[in-house]
Each structure stands twice: as structure tokens, then as C-alpha cells.
Design an enzyme around this catalytic site. Structure first.
Site, PDB file in Angstrom:
ATOM      1  N   LYS A  52     -38.216 -13.533  25.963  1.00  0.00           N
ATOM      2  CA  LYS A  52     -37.185 -14.571  25.872  1.00  0.00           C
ATOM      3  C   LYS A  52     -37.845 -15.949  25.816  1.00  0.00           C
ATOM      4  CE  LYS A  52     -33.756 -11.560  27.913  1.00  0.00           C
ATOM      5  NZ  LYS A  52     -32.942 -11.098  29.041  1.00  0.00           N
ATOM      6  N   GLN A  96     -32.053 -12.273  35.173  1.00  0.00           N
ATOM      7  CA  GLN A  96     -32.441 -10.986  34.594  1.00  0.00           C
ATOM      8  C   GLN A  96     -32.013  -9.843  35.523  1.00  0.00           C
ATOM      9  OE1 GLN A  96     -33.726 -10.679  31.551  1.00  0.00           O
ATOM     10  NE2 GLN A  96     -33.931  -8.466  31.648  1.00  0.00           N
ATOM     11  N   ASP A 119     -25.591 -15.171  29.069  1.00  0.00           N
ATOM     12  CA  ASP A 119     -25.475 -13.714  28.998  1.00  0.00           C
ATOM     13  C   ASP A 119     -24.030 -13.313  28.737  1.00  0.00           C
ATOM     14  OD1 ASP A 119     -27.693 -12.045  29.190  1.00  0.00           O
ATOM     15  OD2 ASP A 119     -27.944 -12.446  31.323  1.00  0.00           O
TER      16      ASP A 119
HETATM   17  N1  GUN Z   1     -31.336  -6.484  31.687  1.00  0.00           N
HETATM   18  C1  GUN Z   1     -31.241  -5.682  30.603  1.00  0.00           C
HETATM   19  N2  GUN Z   1     -30.558  -6.295  29.607  1.00  0.00           N
HETATM   20  C2  GUN Z   1     -30.225  -7.523  30.088  1.00  0.00           C
HETATM   21  C3  GUN Z   1     -29.519  -8.614  29.527  1.00  0.00           C
HETATM   22  O1  GUN Z   1     -29.030  -8.616  28.388  1.00  0.00           O
HETATM   23  N3  GUN Z   1     -29.390  -9.691  30.347  1.00  0.00           N
HETATM   24  C4  GUN Z   1     -29.883  -9.721  31.613  1.00  0.00           C
HETATM   25  N4  GUN Z   1     -29.687 -10.820  32.332  1.00  0.00           N
HETATM   26  N5  GUN Z   1     -30.539  -8.727  32.143  1.00  0.00           N
HETATM   27  C5  GUN Z   1     -30.710  -7.631  31.391  1.00  0.00           C
END
Ligand code: GUN
Length: 283
Positions: A52, A96, A119
Site C-alpha cells: 500500500k 489493517q 476501506d
Molecule cells: N486485511 C485483508 N484485506 C484487508 C483490507 O482490504 N483492508 C484492511 N484494512 N485489512 C485487510
């Protein structure tokens, strides 16, 4: 053979658009910054978070990383989010997942300012037409759109009901006038349900869960699984080799949905910043 729907070209097109938008915002003096919070040392999460940051740098979005120890308390995590909510320079916040077991994830996610929730997990609570959409589900919809296939009127079967993928996916398909069935670990005779699907979306995490006899001829099959096969190679939830000739479209693992999630996160981050800037500077 069905069309193999690859994520990278679609993701790259989205990222090019994001890069142009990000440049425009920065030139206007608009804040544009994604804060990413990682709690603990989950290996996969560290890789995702690293990607990211890399992608933010590539498209011209500032990003900040908060890597907290696994022993972090609920209160100190809430305090950090509160600080970021109030920080005018931060326009996107992402925690996350998964979080360590002692943390109450729902309370944490709900504490994020909805304007900064890139998100878009709060979308499940309050869905209106122009909300940001959760990244993986939104990315899958972009992939489907990229082929010209319409969702309206199709039988859509989503296997998996996670908050991160299954539930938002079902909601988005419903919003596009698909007829949606959600299957899960308690579904009796899964194959009978999946065989009805014109669009089959599988997000479970079990290799080869979906075999050829469970798929309708000409179906659009989207595989979100991320597993290792007997030789340690990445594979999805769908028996790709057996199904690729039966499906009209199928996403591979790796290289299908994967690149779309981060691309959509970038789309959401720029969109959130645009909206915050517009709200702070009414014409
Ligand atoms: N863990 C796995 N996929 C995601 C996601 O799209 N966002 C977040 N915050 N955590 C994740």
C-alpha cells in the site's frame, strides 16, 4: 477456453487516473495523506501494508505508517485514531485487519471518521448511492465492468460472508440489480447453489473448494482465495485448470483480483481527499 480476466491492466488504468487526480489535488494545495495502522507482526499484513505504501508513493499520495506492537491496548489505538481523525493533513485512515484477539475490532473500525474511512467498511451500516465502496469488492465490480458483462438480472452467488469481502460484495451486486445468494460454511449442498450462478464469486480460503461440476457452463467466475498448493505455489479457491474451459470468464490467482484491491484503495483515498477539500472550500 474462457477469457482469463487479469487484474493488472485494469488496475494500471485506474492508477493512471488516480495519479492525475492526486497531482491536481496537490497543485490546489489540498491535503492528501493516507495513514495506515498495523498492530502486531502478522507476516501477510506486513506485506500488504508495504505494498500500500509503495503504491501510494508511485501515484503521488503521501502515506504515513503507524506500526504498533501486538500488546497495544484498545484505548491507545482509539487515542491514535482520534488524533488522526482530528489531523487536517490526514485525509484517509486504514486499520489493517486482522487485529490481535484482545482488540475489539468493530469498535476500532467504527471510531474512524467516516469521511476518512477509505476501506469503506462503514458502508455496510449506511449505504447510499455515492458512498466509497470497500476495496476488494469494488475492485471486483470494476473487473466485471471491464469485460462489458452486466450484473443486472444475473444470478449472482457469493461464497463467503466476511465483512471484508463477502458481505460488501453481495451488497454491491444487489445495488447493481443482480439477484444475489450468499453461501457460507453452513450452506447445505453448496454445489446446487453455485450451479445456478451466472456470476460466481468465491472468497473462502479453501483450495479447490469449487470444482468443475459446481459451475454452470458460461459462468463468470471470480476467485478471491489466496492459498498455497502442495508444492507451496499460490492458488485460489477454484479449480482453475478444470474450470477455465467451462467458464466464459475466469480470474486467475495470482494476478486476478489481487492488483485491484490496492488500486481501489488509491481511488478511495483520492476521492475521500477530494470530498474533504470540497466540503472545506464551498464555492
Ligand atoms: N486485511 C485483508 N484485506 C484487508 C483490507 O482490504 N483492508 C484492511 N484494512 N485489512 C485487510
Amino acid at each position: 477456453m474462457g477469457v482469463i480476466v487479469k487484474g493488472k491492466p485494469v488496475a494500471d488504468a485506474l492508477l493512471a487516473r488516480v495519479q492525475a487526480d492526486a497531482r491536481m489535488l496537490v497543485e490546489k494545495g489540498a491535503p492528501l495523506c493516507l495513514a495506515v495502522i498495523l498492530v502486531g507482526d502478522d507476516a501477510a499484513s506486513q506485506i500488504y501494508v508495504g505494498k500500500k505504501h509503495e503504491t501510494c508513493a508511485k501515484v503521488g499520495i503521501e502515506s504515513r505508517m503507524y506500526h504498533l506492537p501486538a500488546t497495544t491496548s484498545q484505548e491507545s489505538l482509539l487515542d491514535l485514531i482520534q488524533t488522526l481523525n482530528e489531523d487536517k493533513k490526514v485525509t484517509g485512515i486504514l486499520v489493517q485487519l486482522p487485529l490481535p484477539a484482545h482488540i475489539h475490532a468493530r469498535q476500532i473500525l467504527r471510531s474512524i471518521d467516516t469521511h476518512k474511512d477509505v476501506d469503506a467498511f462503514s458502508m455496510l451500516l449506511d449505504m447510499s448511492g455515492d458512498d466509497l465502496v470497500p476495496c476488494t469488492a469494488g475492485g471486483i465490480l470494476e473487473l466485471i465492468h471491464s469485460t462489458g458483462v452486466q450484473v443486472a438480472g444475473k444470478n449472482c452467488v457469493v461464497v463467503g460472508r466476511s465483512n471484508i469481502v463477502g458481505k460488501p460484495m453481495a451488497m454491491l451486486l444487489l445495488q447493481e440489480n443482480g439477484t444475489v445468494t450468499i453461501c457460507h460454511s453452513g450452506t447445505v449442498d453448496l454445489g446446487e447453489k453455485t450451479k445456478q450462478a451466472d456470476i460466481l464469486i468465491v472468497a473462502v480460503g479453501k483450495k479447490k473448494l469449487i470444482t468443475a461440476d459446481m459451475v454452470k457452463d458460461g459462468a463468470f467466475v471470480v476467485d478471491i482465495g489466496m492459498n498455497r498448493d502442495g508444492e507451496g505455489k499460490l492458488c485460489g479457491d477454484v479449480d482453475f485448470e478444470a474450470i477455465k474451459d467451462k467458464a466464459s470468464y475466469i480470474t486467475p490467482v495470482p494476478g486476478g483480483v489481487g492488483p485491484m484491491t490496492i488500486a481501489m484503495l488509491m481511488v478511495n483515498t483520492v476521492e475521500a481527499a477530494k470530498r474533504q477539500f470540497a466540503a472545506a472550500h464551498p464555492e
